[in-house]
Design an enzyme around this catalytic site. Sequence first.
Site, PDB file in Angstrom:
ATOM      1  N   ASN A  42       0.640  -1.174   0.123  1.00 31.99           N
ATOM      2  CA  ASN A  42       0.155  -0.043  -0.135  1.00 31.99           C
ATOM      3  C   ASN A  42       0.981   1.331   0.029  1.00 31.99           C
ATOM      4  O   ASN A  42       0.531   2.242  -0.688  1.00 31.99           O
ATOM      5  CB  ASN A  42      -1.025   0.071   1.119  1.00 31.99           C
ATOM      6  N   ASP A  71       1.039   6.500   0.573  1.00 32.28           N
ATOM      7  CA  ASP A  71       0.460   5.523  -0.278  1.00 32.28           C
ATOM      8  C   ASP A  71       1.137   5.569  -1.697  1.00 32.28           C
ATOM      9  O   ASP A  71       1.302   6.514  -2.336  1.00 32.28           O
ATOM     10  CB  ASP A  71      -0.925   5.748  -0.307  1.00 32.28           C
ATOM     11  N   ASP A 123      -0.079  -6.459   3.527  1.00 34.91           N
ATOM     12  CA  ASP A 123      -0.300  -5.586   4.222  1.00 34.91           C
ATOM     13  C   ASP A 123      -1.429  -4.526   3.948  1.00 34.91           C
ATOM     14  O   ASP A 123      -1.511  -4.042   2.897  1.00 34.91           O
ATOM     15  CB  ASP A 123       0.624  -4.742   4.900  1.00 34.91           C
ATOM     16  N   HIS A 167      -6.841  -0.930   1.754  1.00 34.89           N
ATOM     17  CA  HIS A 167      -6.721   0.332   1.369  1.00 34.89           C
ATOM     18  C   HIS A 167      -5.704   0.890  -0.056  1.00 34.89           C
ATOM     19  O   HIS A 167      -5.221   1.858  -0.111  1.00 34.89           O
ATOM     20  CB  HIS A 167      -6.101   1.109   2.652  1.00 34.89           C
ATOM     21  N   GLU A 217      -4.250  -9.283   4.759  1.00 36.01           N
ATOM     22  CA  GLU A 217      -4.652  -8.513   6.039  1.00 36.01           C
ATOM     23  C   GLU A 217      -5.805  -7.230   5.765  1.00 36.01           C
ATOM     24  O   GLU A 217      -5.449  -6.561   5.279  1.00 36.01           O
ATOM     25  CB  GLU A 217      -3.654  -7.877   6.696  1.00 36.01           C
TER      26      GLU A 217
END
Length: 575
Positions: A178, A239, A269, A273, A311
Amino acid sequence: MRSAEPGQRAGAFISPLMGRLRVATLLLCLAPGGGCKHGPLEPPEADAGFAADAAAPTDGGLSTDAGLGPKPGAWRDGVYYEVFVRSFADSDGDGIGDLRGLIAKLDTLNDGDPSTDRDLGVTGLWLMPIHPSPSYHGYDVTDYQAVRPEYGSQADLEALVAAAHQRGMAVIIDFVLNHSSTAHPWFQASSASPSSPERGYYRWRADDPGWTQPWGAGHVWHPLMGSYYYGIFWSGMPDLNLGNPAVEQKMVEAMRHWLGAGIDGFRVDAARHLFESADGQLSDQAESHALIRRMRSALEASFPQVLLVAEAWTDLATVSTYYGQGDEFNLAFGFDTASALKTAAKDGLRASFNQVLAQAEQTYSDRGFEAPFLSNHDMPRVQRELAGDSGAMRVAAAALFSLPGTPFLYYGEEIGMLGGPATKDEDKRTPMRWTAEEPNHGFTVAGRAPWYAGTEAAGVDVESQRGAPGSLWTLYRDLIRTRRGSPALSHGTASRPAVTGGGRGGAALLRTAGDERVLFLVNFAAQASGPIDVAAGGVPTVLFAEGLSGTPSSSAGQVHLEGLAARGFAFVKLQ
Ligand code: CA
């Protein structure tokens, strides 16, 4: 990364709808002659749902002990162990755990010899980030294709992989897809000039639209030299702009690099997002799913065994979307399950255990499998959450290894480490305790200080507990051994037979693979259960039990137990 509101994690997931579904499920189980042999935890086409039953080894997943490395899909039958390399074992006395230290401890995790009983028996490792990073935890990466020098070299990593594979263990690594560190050369170039080729590796804009984190009030657009860049976690973790094909290509290249070095897969991870919408929706975007599909396809083309673990820290129903149509993640962590197991163990009530299983009945499918666990590096340790109650800890562990999916444990969980008392993250990640020797407990050499100090009660170390009757380490070994010795427990379907008696803590789960059926009976309560009857046929044989009164018997489609002691449990084979 921690990425959900506390309320999303702590048992708030049972909607009124789920409550009704649970009642319906129980009625089905109680219906005359209905039983739960083909109960609702099984997908509609049960055999298709666990199709790997046909292809998977039928010896209970022990094939990986053959020393040939994991077979395709071997993770299905596995038990994984999360390692924070910095805190595991220090080989060179700088106070920081490293890959050579981990290699030296592999025999305690799995020595590759099924006839010995001095190893825990786990079949996979998940290493928290091993790449160069300015932070102690490593979740802000500066080079995705290198090993953090404090941990060792790529040669050390390859030696670890070889040693693990020789013992029948897979190795997956954290992959922080991410975001990078602000110290990554890409971000350095990106921020230096709006005209740099790397400008588009991150998200920049001229103003702050005022978006805040989904789990809090923190702003996600960060000012720098007259512009703003996007970073959902904090300003030090910008990001990556994964919508830029050049960035996607770089990340796939990095993943291929590690697969080429023998790594078996990735824990991705912050999977929720990866993308965000133009109007500030920061979680669960369709583009995130599409990216994972493309990545899986690209990686499987050369590495068909690759394991991708999500995740996605949210409710089980949303987590299940990350399996896609069987073309996204292979596994996803069960955050609701973790909460439910701890709640059941802490409160002594079966309700949350049954509720999370009922919810799973509605969301499991043939697309992917859950990775159940009790706690990880982002949470207070399970032993601390259970207030140091050893009985609650033992029953939580037993329940964990009864569940469908691929269970994960967190280093130190097997010896009951509490972690530090503070709420800071380091206290969840304190150095492993290998020996009783003060002050370093075998983590680093005498006279040197560990990178972070931890304090535990006497006896909380591997040396004191390994093989000692009644120790938590020995219980974990026996639970893992019981699970790996049973195809039903390793990869079978799951259903909930009707339970009569057993008090408020008594619950049952039936696991089935082919002709093998194993019944898990548990009493979460701090009082004895009294008699328990379970609607299941077959002659019972105890595989492994703690606190079981008498010998289970069967008649008229019921398995009968005299009772389970407080926090007792039994794995019972039905033939
Ligand atoms: Ca070291």
